[in-house]
Design a protein around this motif. Structure first.
Motif, short mmCIF file in Angstrom:
data_model
loop_
_atom_site.label_atom_id
_atom_site.label_comp_id
_atom_site.label_asym_id
_atom_site.label_seq_id
_atom_site.Cartn_x
_atom_site.Cartn_y
_atom_site.Cartn_z
N GLY A 198 0.84 -1.20 0.00
CA GLY A 198 0.00 0.00 0.00
C GLY A 198 0.87 1.24 0.00
N THR A 199 0.73 2.04 1.05
CA THR A 199 1.57 3.24 1.14
C THR A 199 2.61 3.09 2.24
OG1 THR A 199 0.07 4.26 2.75
CG2 THR A 199 -0.36 4.71 0.42
N LYS A 200 2.83 1.86 2.66
CA LYS A 200 3.75 1.66 3.78
C LYS A 200 4.91 0.75 3.39
CE LYS A 200 0.08 2.07 7.24
NZ LYS A 200 0.47 3.34 7.83
N LEU A 201 6.00 1.00 4.10
CA LEU A 201 7.16 0.11 3.96
C LEU A 201 7.08 -0.94 5.05
CD1 LEU A 201 10.29 2.39 3.42
CD2 LEU A 201 9.39 0.70 1.85
N VAL A 202 7.30 -2.18 4.67
CA VAL A 202 7.31 -3.24 5.67
C VAL A 202 8.53 -4.12 5.44
CG1 VAL A 202 4.82 -3.30 5.97
CG2 VAL A 202 5.88 -4.73 4.23
N ARG A 203 8.86 -4.85 6.48
CA ARG A 203 9.99 -5.78 6.35
C ARG A 203 9.63 -6.93 5.43
NH1 ARG A 203 12.59 -6.95 12.26
NH2 ARG A 203 13.33 -4.85 12.71
N ARG A 204 10.59 -7.31 4.65
CA ARG A 204 10.39 -8.47 3.80
C ARG A 204 11.04 -9.70 4.43
NH1 ARG A 204 10.06 -8.07 -2.37
NH2 ARG A 204 9.96 -10.25 -3.02
N VAL A 205 12.14 -9.44 5.12
CA VAL A 205 12.87 -10.53 5.75
C VAL A 205 12.36 -10.69 7.17
CG1 VAL A 205 15.15 -11.33 6.44
CG2 VAL A 205 14.87 -9.99 4.35
N ALA A 206 12.13 -11.93 7.55
CA ALA A 206 11.63 -12.18 8.90
C ALA A 206 12.62 -11.67 9.94
CB ALA A 206 11.40 -13.66 9.09
N SER A 207 12.09 -11.11 11.00
CA SER A 207 12.93 -10.55 12.05
C SER A 207 13.89 -11.60 12.59
CB SER A 207 12.03 -10.04 13.17
OG SER A 207 12.82 -9.43 14.14
N GLY A 208 15.13 -11.22 12.75
CA GLY A 208 16.13 -12.12 13.32
C GLY A 208 16.83 -12.98 12.30
#
Lengths: 305, 285
Positions: free
Chosen positions: A77-87
């Motif tokens: 949408g209009t947001k940036l999110v992580r693609r790689v799982a945390s850690g």
């Protein structure tokens, strides 16, 4: 002969020449105090070069594009999110880590520019560039203010005296003299406000020239080919404004390029606390004073035009 | 474990297309070589940019059009321009080809091999002396590739180069692909040809690539084109050179087109490092 006794037109002509001499003198004195041989540049850190060219806005823009290009982040949408799982893995570079950490929760462009940890990293770039003489430090800003104050006094003093004399003698035709004084003041103000030092301007201009046979902006970043040389090219010339073929391209360019979305004005950029001239404005990414924009049409990547 | 000499350096010919790659990898690129003629008409700003470049890493100048290996005296105006460029940029050193580029008032537009004779040796030494006087430093001289055996030659290539090097006092910029191409094109063993050269006078090395073309009467010729990768045979020659020439060497990879990703060029540079290190190790054993 007392120049203040000259008739209006003659005085105006003399005053204009005087103002020209003052502005040139102001520029020359600044250049002398801020110029030297370009030193070894921090070319191993493209973000410093990006800061030199366009301030926080450019740094964040290139960092986000790089992270998306390298599959750390993606656009929803209009947001940036992580693609790689945390850690799983983290970017190594400090600024990228800060942006990556911020994107743990979906982040808008304004969130990136306003984030304190990102602002702190950006302030570090400015400090490093100031230490290298490429951006003004506190001492240089003091010198600039001193020179500006003298130049301003030289420009406004005679104009004020002549206006007072004219008014005392019943002459009201002082508009042109006032306009000349305002124009001279504006030129001096622009010189005073120059973000980079003369050394910084020279360094950036030299880098653009060294890359000059590529008379275009850097390659689109969103092609999964973000290498060190592409990063540096983007830092010097600005990322290509051609949208990438994947869906995130337009969003990123609209979000990060658009001055309305938080990155365009210096007030919203990071590192703004360090000095009056620290953060780029939309116009200043093209080099205030207009001296460094260009590079065969490829140089001024920061305008987003 | 690599074992290079302390002064061995590796770099690229400077091309604007490679600028970002070179400047982003100063930890792996030790030196760059500028084509002098590209900058003869440079203005003040362009020269300042070159000085900025030389503040980032050592810069060498490489001439391509002086035509020093000729019985015709080198043009003073060209040497003057070279001298001005040297003065403006302050390179570590400069170099030129052992070739002629004009004759009878005609510009060939190409590096041509002169007859290898006592006369051309004398002419080259005279021209090198003029270059030294006018620019203030003696250039290194580079062996060139040729597709035809220069007519009217009375000397072999190695003997001719040796005579010029000994006669002028210049260092040899050894282009290993040129050497390799000349050897295979004229039926010689490249290693034998290498060993006959004055290897104690080699200061710099050029590496490049080429491709095979059809020559006269169906014979194939290797053309030195600078747009292909350095072939394994040239790396082997570098190893041999490393074994035979203990002095520090500056190795330059030349690439003039068909640019691959810079990672690929860095891999070529690493291959050069490995090849030279292998020769150094063999010499030390």
């Amino acid at each position: 002969m007392n120049p203040f006794d000259l008739p209006g037109p003659e005085f105006l002509a003399l005053y204009s020449i005087f103002c020209l001499a003052v502005t040139i003198g102001h520029r020359v004195l600044r250049a002398l105090s801020e110029s030297r041989v370009v030193p070894r540049l921090p070319l191993d850190d493209p973000y410093q070069i990006a800061w030199l060219r366009g301030g926080a806005r450019e740094v964040v823009r290139i960092a986000v594009l790089s992270l998306v290009d390298r599959h750390y982040l993606e656009v929803l949408g209009t947001k940036l999110v992580r693609r790689v799982a945390s850690g799983v893995k983290q970017p190594r570079q400090r600024l990228e880590r800060a942006i990556y950490a911020l994107a743990e929760n979906p982040a808008e462009a304004e969130d990136i520019y306003a984030d304190a940890s990102i602002r702190a990293v950006c302030a570090g770039y400015q400090r490093q560039l100031a230490q290298a003489g490429l951006m003004p430090d506190a001492d240089l800003l003091r010198k600039r203010r001193f020179l500006y104050a003298i130049a301003l006094a030289l420009v406004l003093g005679p104009a004020s005296a002549k206006m007072a004399l004219a008014l005392a003698r019943g002459h009201w035709n002082i508009a042109f003299l006032g306009i000349a004084a305002i124009i001279a003041n504006y030129i001096l103000w622009r010189q005073f406000q120059q973000e980079r030092t003369y050394l910084g301007e020279a360094a950036l201009s030299d880098l653009r020239l060294l890359f000059s046979r590529r008379r275009r902006r850097a390659k689109p970043l969103l092609r999964r080919k973000m290498t060190g040389d592409e990063m540096l090219r983007s830092a010097v010339l600005g990322p290509d404004d051609q949208p990438a073929t994947d869906g995130s391209g337009w969003w990123l360019f609209n979000m990060l390029w658009n001055s309305d979305s938080g990155g365009g004005s210096g007030s919203s950029g990071c590192g703004s606390s360090s000095s009056t001239t620290s953060c780029s404005s939309g116009s200043s990414s093209c080099g205030s004073g207009g001296s460094s924009c260009g590079g065969g049409g490829g140089g001024c990547g920061g305008c987003g035009s | 474990m690599r074992q290079l000499s302390a002064g061995d350096r590796f770099g690229f010919g400077w091309r604007p297309e490679l600028a970002a790659g070179i400047l982003a990898h100063l930890d792996r690129v030790d030196v760059v070589e500028l084509i002098a003629e590209d900058h003869f008409g440079a203005g003040r700003t362009a020269l300042r940019a070159l000085r900025t470049l030389s503040a980032q890493l050592p810069v060498l100048l490489h001439g391509v059009a002086l035509g020093l290996a000729s019985t015709v005296p080198v043009e003073t105006r060209r040497l003057d321009r070279m001298a001005r460029l040297i003065e403006a940029i302050g390179p570590e050193s400069w170099s030129e080809h052992l070739a002629f580029t004009r004759g009878g008032g005609v510009e060939i537009g190409h590096l041509a091999a002169p007859p290898r004779s006592a006369a051309s040796v004398e002419g080259a030494c005279r021209n090198l002396d003029a270059a030294r006087r006018i620019t203030g430093s003696l250039p290194s001289v580079e062996n060139i590739a040729t597709l035809i055996d220069p007519p009217a030659s009375t000397m072999g290539e190695a003997a001719w180069i040796d005579a010029i090097i000994r006669g002028s006092g210049a260092l040899l910029l050894l282009d290993l692909h040129n050497l390799y191409a000349n050897a295979v094109n004229f039926g010689q063993d490249p290693r034998q040809l290498l060993r006959r050269l004055p290897l104690d006078r080699v200061g710099m090395v050029h590496l490049s690539g080429g491709h095979w073309i059809e020559g006269p009467m169906g014979a194939r010729r290797l053309l030195d084109d600078h747009i292909h990768d350095v072939p394994p045979e040239v790396f082997e020659l570098l190893t041999e050179l490393g074994r035979l020439a203990p002095q520090p060497l500056t190795i330059i990879i030349e690439r003039d087109g068909h640019y691959p990703g810079f990672a690929h060029l860095l891999a070529q540079l690493d291959a050069a490092r490995a090849a030279l290190a292998l020769g150094r190790q063999a010499a030390a054993a």
